[in-house]
Design an enzyme around this catalytic site. Structure first.
Site, PDB file in Angstrom:
ATOM      1  N   ARG A   1      50.610   8.154  35.114  1.00 27.94           N
ATOM      2  CA  ARG A   1      51.286   8.452  36.389  1.00 27.94           C
ATOM      3  C   ARG A   1      50.187   8.481  37.438  1.00 27.94           C
ATOM      4  O   ARG A   1      49.317   9.377  37.411  1.00 27.94           O
ATOM      5  CB  ARG A   1      52.023   9.786  36.315  1.00 27.94           C
ATOM      6  CG  ARG A   1      52.485  10.270  37.683  1.00 27.94           C
ATOM      7  CD  ARG A   1      53.501  11.359  37.620  1.00 27.94           C
ATOM      8  NE  ARG A   1      54.780  10.820  37.187  1.00 27.94           N
ATOM      9  CZ  ARG A   1      55.941  11.460  37.320  1.00 27.94           C
ATOM     10  NH1 ARG A   1      55.980  12.655  37.865  1.00 27.94           N
ATOM     11  NH2 ARG A   1      57.056  10.910  36.900  1.00 27.94           N
TER      12      ARG A   1
ATOM     13  N   HIS B   1      58.891   3.016  39.588  1.00 29.17           N
ATOM     14  CA  HIS B   1      59.157   3.980  38.519  1.00 29.17           C
ATOM     15  C   HIS B   1      60.037   3.303  37.466  1.00 29.17           C
ATOM     16  O   HIS B   1      61.196   3.662  37.280  1.00 29.17           O
ATOM     17  CB  HIS B   1      59.842   5.214  39.111  1.00 29.17           C
ATOM     18  CG  HIS B   1      59.779   6.441  38.242  1.00 29.17           C
ATOM     19  ND1 HIS B   1      59.128   6.475  37.025  1.00 29.17           N
ATOM     20  CD2 HIS B   1      60.286   7.688  38.428  1.00 29.17           C
ATOM     21  CE1 HIS B   1      59.245   7.682  36.505  1.00 29.17           C
ATOM     22  NE2 HIS B   1      59.935   8.440  37.328  1.00 29.17           N
TER      23      HIS B   1
ATOM     24  N   GLN C   1      62.029   5.226  34.684  1.00 33.61           N
ATOM     25  CA  GLN C   1      63.204   5.935  35.197  1.00 33.61           C
ATOM     26  C   GLN C   1      64.424   5.013  35.240  1.00 33.61           C
ATOM     27  O   GLN C   1      65.518   5.400  34.823  1.00 33.61           O
ATOM     28  CB  GLN C   1      62.910   6.462  36.613  1.00 33.61           C
ATOM     29  CG  GLN C   1      64.069   7.220  37.221  1.00 33.61           C
ATOM     30  CD  GLN C   1      64.340   8.508  36.483  1.00 33.61           C
ATOM     31  OE1 GLN C   1      63.453   9.319  36.290  1.00 33.61           O
ATOM     32  NE2 GLN C   1      65.579   8.708  36.050  1.00 33.61           N
TER      33      GLN C   1
ATOM     34  N   ASP D   1      67.575  10.160  45.710  1.00 31.36           N
ATOM     35  CA  ASP D   1      66.305  10.765  45.287  1.00 31.36           C
ATOM     36  C   ASP D   1      65.863  11.681  46.426  1.00 31.36           C
ATOM     37  O   ASP D   1      66.451  11.654  47.519  1.00 31.36           O
ATOM     38  CB  ASP D   1      65.277   9.634  45.041  1.00 31.36           C
ATOM     39  CG  ASP D   1      63.969  10.116  44.417  1.00 31.36           C
ATOM     40  OD1 ASP D   1      63.868  11.309  44.041  1.00 31.36           O
ATOM     41  OD2 ASP D   1      63.035   9.290  44.307  1.00 31.36           O
TER      42      ASP D   1
ATOM     43  N   CYS E   1      67.081  10.976  39.807  1.00 30.47           N
ATOM     44  CA  CYS E   1      66.012  11.011  38.795  1.00 30.47           C
ATOM     45  C   CYS E   1      65.488  12.425  38.562  1.00 30.47           C
ATOM     46  O   CYS E   1      64.892  12.689  37.526  1.00 30.47           O
ATOM     47  CB  CYS E   1      64.881  10.069  39.192  1.00 30.47           C
ATOM     48  SG  CYS E   1      64.038  10.533  40.719  1.00 30.47           S
TER      49      CYS E   1
ATOM     50  N   ARG F   1      65.534   9.537  29.472  1.00 32.70           N
ATOM     51  CA  ARG F   1      64.117   9.204  29.627  1.00 32.70           C
ATOM     52  C   ARG F   1      63.452   9.154  28.245  1.00 32.70           C
ATOM     53  O   ARG F   1      62.639   8.281  27.950  1.00 32.70           O
ATOM     54  CB  ARG F   1      63.405  10.244  30.502  1.00 32.70           C
ATOM     55  CG  ARG F   1      63.812  10.257  31.968  1.00 32.70           C
ATOM     56  CD  ARG F   1      63.379   8.999  32.688  1.00 32.70           C
ATOM     57  NE  ARG F   1      61.933   8.798  32.649  1.00 32.70           N
ATOM     58  CZ  ARG F   1      61.040   9.407  33.425  1.00 32.70           C
ATOM     59  NH1 ARG F   1      61.443  10.255  34.349  1.00 32.70           N
ATOM     60  NH2 ARG F   1      59.743   9.163  33.328  1.00 32.70           N
TER      61      ARG F   1
HETATM   62  N1   CP Z   1      62.143  11.840  37.167  1.00 33.46           N
HETATM   63  C1   CP Z   1      60.854  12.105  36.893  1.00 33.46           C
HETATM   64  O1   CP Z   1      60.008  11.208  36.724  1.00 33.46           O
HETATM   65  O2   CP Z   1      60.575  13.433  36.763  1.00 33.46           O
HETATM   66  P1   CP Z   1      59.143  14.095  36.627  1.00 33.46           P
HETATM   67  O3   CP Z   1      58.431  13.928  37.930  1.00 33.46           O
HETATM   68  O4   CP Z   1      59.433  15.537  36.304  1.00 33.46           O
HETATM   69  O5   CP Z   1      58.390  13.412  35.505  1.00 33.46           O
HETATM   70  N1  NVA Z   2      60.406   9.473  44.430  1.00 31.77           N
HETATM   71  C1  NVA Z   2      59.981  10.657  43.730  1.00 31.77           C
HETATM   72  C2  NVA Z   2      60.332  10.555  42.278  1.00 31.77           C
HETATM   73  C3  NVA Z   2      59.939  11.737  41.455  1.00 31.77           C
HETATM   74  C4  NVA Z   2      60.264  11.566  39.999  1.00 31.77           C
HETATM   75  C5  NVA Z   2      58.486  10.855  43.914  1.00 31.77           C
HETATM   76  O1  NVA Z   2      57.740   9.868  43.842  1.00 31.77           O
HETATM   77  O2  NVA Z   2      58.069  11.978  44.141  1.00 31.77           O
END
Ligand code: CP
Ligand code: NVA
Length: 299
Positions: free
Chosen positions: A99, A126, A129, A217, A255, A283
């Site tokens: 990440r 992502h 997701q 989101d 998500c 997930r």
């Molecule tokens: N939806 C998602 O990726 O959640 P987290 O940020 O908790 O991993």
């Molecule tokens: N768009 C959000 C998704 C989190 C899972 C972010 O990047 O913070």
């Protein structure tokens, strides 16, 4: 080397096969352990609940051993190059999930690693997701073809992966949000050149009408400035009134994490049409399938 950096790196048959594996792993008809004896690293440059836990549990359920690495604990956080980090991790691990703050970190890691690299969210996409979201839609609605999906709000990383999915799976995608927060023009051009049916609008009712899926989101993603986002995005809140314009059996996806009262009304996310916790569970299954397909020789 098979990396999982973006959906558009795959053809729809391969992604479809992964979704079938995900369903088999969830139902228990596939109990294989393709990661037996393998070590999978997980690097985090940003916080996470779902990605962190679902990958760690998923790796273990597939027989592998997760190695969790906070970027701040690595020499990467002190300026060691991504290329050297990739070369070194390739000598210990069998795959790595990351990440990252910057998408380029993932593409560079993939360029220099001799092991599969999985994108667990960047500023630009992502993909894990959206695989979980597609699995959820297939479970609830039975098909991806011919349905209308309505995205509300920010043209962010998750929206970008929806655009890629629209180009691969042939559903109709409407993106309703302020013009200033639209997804990258180059990505939209790529998707449309592939035949994607995508409509951008500032009219949330037009986007939601007759949709089978309403998805949104947070308005401020990790790394974004708050600025005037809350004011700008108000018309694109997922409300009960907007849900009424969708198909009667429409589902609501998010998500997570969510801010009730901001991008979504509590009665929507906690209501009967919400599938957000199945989505979160998926997930786990979707990522197990992704790992099986790109790390194991047997899928
Ligand atoms: N939806 C998602 O990726 O959640 P987290 O940020 O908790 O991993
Ligand atoms: N768009 C959000 C998704 C989190 C899972 C972010 O990047 O913070």
């Amino acid at each position: 080397m098979r990396h999982f950096v973006d959906l558009k790196d795959f053809d729809s048959d391969r992604l479809q096969a992964m979704l079938e594996t995900a369903a088999q792993m969830k139902s228990g008809t596939d109990k294989s352990q393709p990661l037996a004896g393998k070590y999978v690293g997980m690097i985090f440059e940003k916080p996470s609940t779902r990605t962190r836990v679902s990958f760690e549990v998923g790796i273990s359920q597939l027989g592998g051993t997760p190695v969790v690495l906070a970027a701040s604990d690595l020499q990467l956080g002190r300026g060691e190059s991504v290329a050297d980090t990739a070369r070194v991790l390739s000598r210990y691990l069998d795959a790595v999930m990351i990440r990252a703050l910057r998408h380029e970190t993932v593409t560079e890691l993939a360029e220099y690693a001799d092991i599969p690299v999985i994108n667990g969210l960047t500023n630009l996409s992502h993909p894990c997701q959206i695989m979980a979201d597609l699995q959820t839609i297939l479970e609830r609605l039975g098909s991806l073809t011919g349905i209308k999906i309505c995205w509300l709000g920010d043209g962010n990383n998750v929206a970008n992966s929806w655009i890629e999915a629209a180009a691969l799976f042939g559903f109709e995608l409407w993106l309703a949000g302020p013009e200033a927060y639209r997804p990258p023009a180059a990505l939209l051009a790529w998707a449309r050149a592939k035949g994607a049916n995508i409509t951008l609008t500032e009219d949330p009712v037009a986007a939601a009408t007759d949709a089978s899926v309403i998805v949104t989101d947070v308005w401020v993603s990790m790394g974004d400035e708050q600025g005037s986002r809350e004011r700008d995005m108000q018309p694109f809140k997922a409300t009960a009134k907007l849900m009424e314009t969708a198909q009667p059996d429409a589902i609501f996806l998010h998500c997570l994490p969510a801010i009730r009262g901001q991008e979504v009304e509590a009665e929507v996310i906690d209501g009967p049409q919400s599938a957000v916790f199945d989505e979160a569970e998926n997930r786990l299954h979707a990522q197990k399938a992704i790992m099986a397909h790109i790390i194991s020789e047997n899928f």
